[in-house]
Design a protein around this motif. Structure first.
Motif, short mmCIF file in Angstrom:
data_model
loop_
_atom_site.label_atom_id
_atom_site.label_comp_id
_atom_site.label_asym_id
_atom_site.label_seq_id
_atom_site.Cartn_x
_atom_site.Cartn_y
_atom_site.Cartn_z
N SER A 14 40.23 44.75 51.75
CA SER A 14 39.50 45.32 50.62
C SER A 14 40.22 46.51 50.00
CB SER A 14 38.09 45.74 51.04
OG SER A 14 38.14 46.77 52.00
N THR A 15 41.28 47.02 50.65
CA THR A 15 42.06 48.12 50.07
C THR A 15 43.07 47.61 49.05
OG1 THR A 15 43.72 48.01 51.84
CG2 THR A 15 41.84 49.47 52.18
N PHE A 16 43.28 46.29 48.98
CA PHE A 16 44.17 45.72 47.98
C PHE A 16 43.38 45.49 46.68
CE2 PHE A 16 46.21 43.95 51.93
CZ PHE A 16 47.33 44.75 51.88
N ALA A 17 43.89 45.99 45.57
CA ALA A 17 43.26 45.80 44.27
C ALA A 17 44.07 44.76 43.49
CB ALA A 17 43.20 47.12 43.50
N VAL A 18 43.41 43.71 43.02
CA VAL A 18 44.11 42.60 42.36
C VAL A 18 43.40 42.21 41.07
CG1 VAL A 18 44.99 41.69 44.54
CG2 VAL A 18 42.80 40.88 43.67
N SER A 19 44.15 41.61 40.17
CA SER A 19 43.56 40.99 38.99
C SER A 19 42.97 39.65 39.39
CB SER A 19 44.62 40.80 37.89
OG SER A 19 45.10 42.04 37.44
N VAL A 20 41.95 39.20 38.67
CA VAL A 20 41.30 37.93 38.98
C VAL A 20 41.26 37.07 37.71
CG1 VAL A 20 39.93 38.96 40.83
CG2 VAL A 20 38.99 38.88 38.51
N PRO A 21 40.96 35.76 37.85
CA PRO A 21 40.96 34.88 36.68
C PRO A 21 39.99 35.32 35.59
CG PRO A 21 41.03 33.59 38.69
CD PRO A 21 40.78 35.00 39.11
N GLN A 22 40.45 35.21 34.35
CA GLN A 22 39.63 35.56 33.18
C GLN A 22 39.59 34.40 32.17
OE1 GLN A 22 38.04 38.61 32.63
NE2 GLN A 22 37.22 37.96 30.66
N HIS A 23 40.68 33.65 32.10
CA HIS A 23 40.75 32.50 31.19
C HIS A 23 41.36 31.32 31.94
CE1 HIS A 23 39.83 35.01 27.69
NE2 HIS A 23 40.71 35.89 28.16
N TRP A 24 40.94 30.14 31.56
CA TRP A 24 41.52 28.92 32.10
C TRP A 24 42.07 28.13 30.93
CZ3 TRP A 24 38.66 23.82 33.28
CH2 TRP A 24 39.52 22.91 33.88
#
Length: 214
Positions: free
Chosen positions: A110-120
């Motif tokens: 949970s200490t890793f910050a990541v981008s997540v899907p927004q468009h397909w």
């Protein structure tokens, strides 16, 4: 004899003070750091990607948004502007880690910050969010960041009220992801795999107007 004996004891006092001070100084001196002490390990997450695998899917649901109303108690037609900005919407993110993944116990994902899907884009490729989310196995949410809402003009007849209802389609995505956790101290790497589930995006805002007399 008595006088010489007294002078001898007086000369010993400074020497005793120096000896006691030296002993006290040696007791308060900090201990040196032991040679070969272990260095804390540091981990980074690299090469994270999202993709559609067997059993992954996009599910569409329709959400009712908070309505509004405008009134015209006058005797002539008036026009009122309403902005279609769905500020009550949220973006969600939830990671599920494969049970086969084995990581060192000290790693807190949970200490890793990541981008997540927004468009397909329909060809197996995803566009990602600008803001980041914790790589957490508990559901996370933030206000949904979207394009500025459009403004619509509503004509309200005399002595009338217009009730406004709105709805929008929510695209919920379940997809696969993988990445690599690297120990930058030792160079050892661990493969991370699992599923991501969350709100992909909102689309197709629909507005319905219903007129009634005041």
């Amino acid at each position: 004899m008595v006088i010489r004996s007294t002078q001898t004891h007086q000369r010993c006092y400074p020497l005793l003070i120096v000896i006691v001070a030296a002993l006290l100084s040696s007791c308060t001196r900090p201990e040196p750091v032991a040679p070969g002490a272990s260095t804390p390990h540091r981990y980074v997450l690299t090469n994270i990607r999202y993709f559609l695998d067997k059993g992954d899917y996009v599910d569409t649901t329709t959400i009712q948004l908070t309505g509004a109303s405008v009134q015209n108690p006058g005797v002539s037609l008036v026009t009122q502007s309403i902005k279609e900005e769905p500020g009550e919407l949220v973006k969600t993110s939830h990671f599920m880690i494969d049970s086969s993944v084995r990581l060192p116990e000290e790693i807190d994902l949970s200490t890793f910050a990541v981008s997540v899907p927004q468009h397909w884009y329909g060809n197996g490729l995803f566009g990602h969010t600008v803001e980041t989310y914790p790589l957490s196995t508990t559901r996370q949410q933030k206000p949904y960041v979207s394009d500025p809402g459009r403004t619509i003009d509503i004509n309200v007849p005399p002595r009338s009220r217009i009730d406004i209802s709105r709805q929008i389609d929510a695209y919920q995505l379940t997809c696969s992801f993988d990445g690599m956790v690297e120990n930058t101290t030792t160079g050892q790497r661990y493969r991370l795999t699992g599923k991501w589930k969350g709100l992909l995006r909102y689309n197709n805002m629909a507005v319905t107007l219903k007129q009634s007399a005041l």
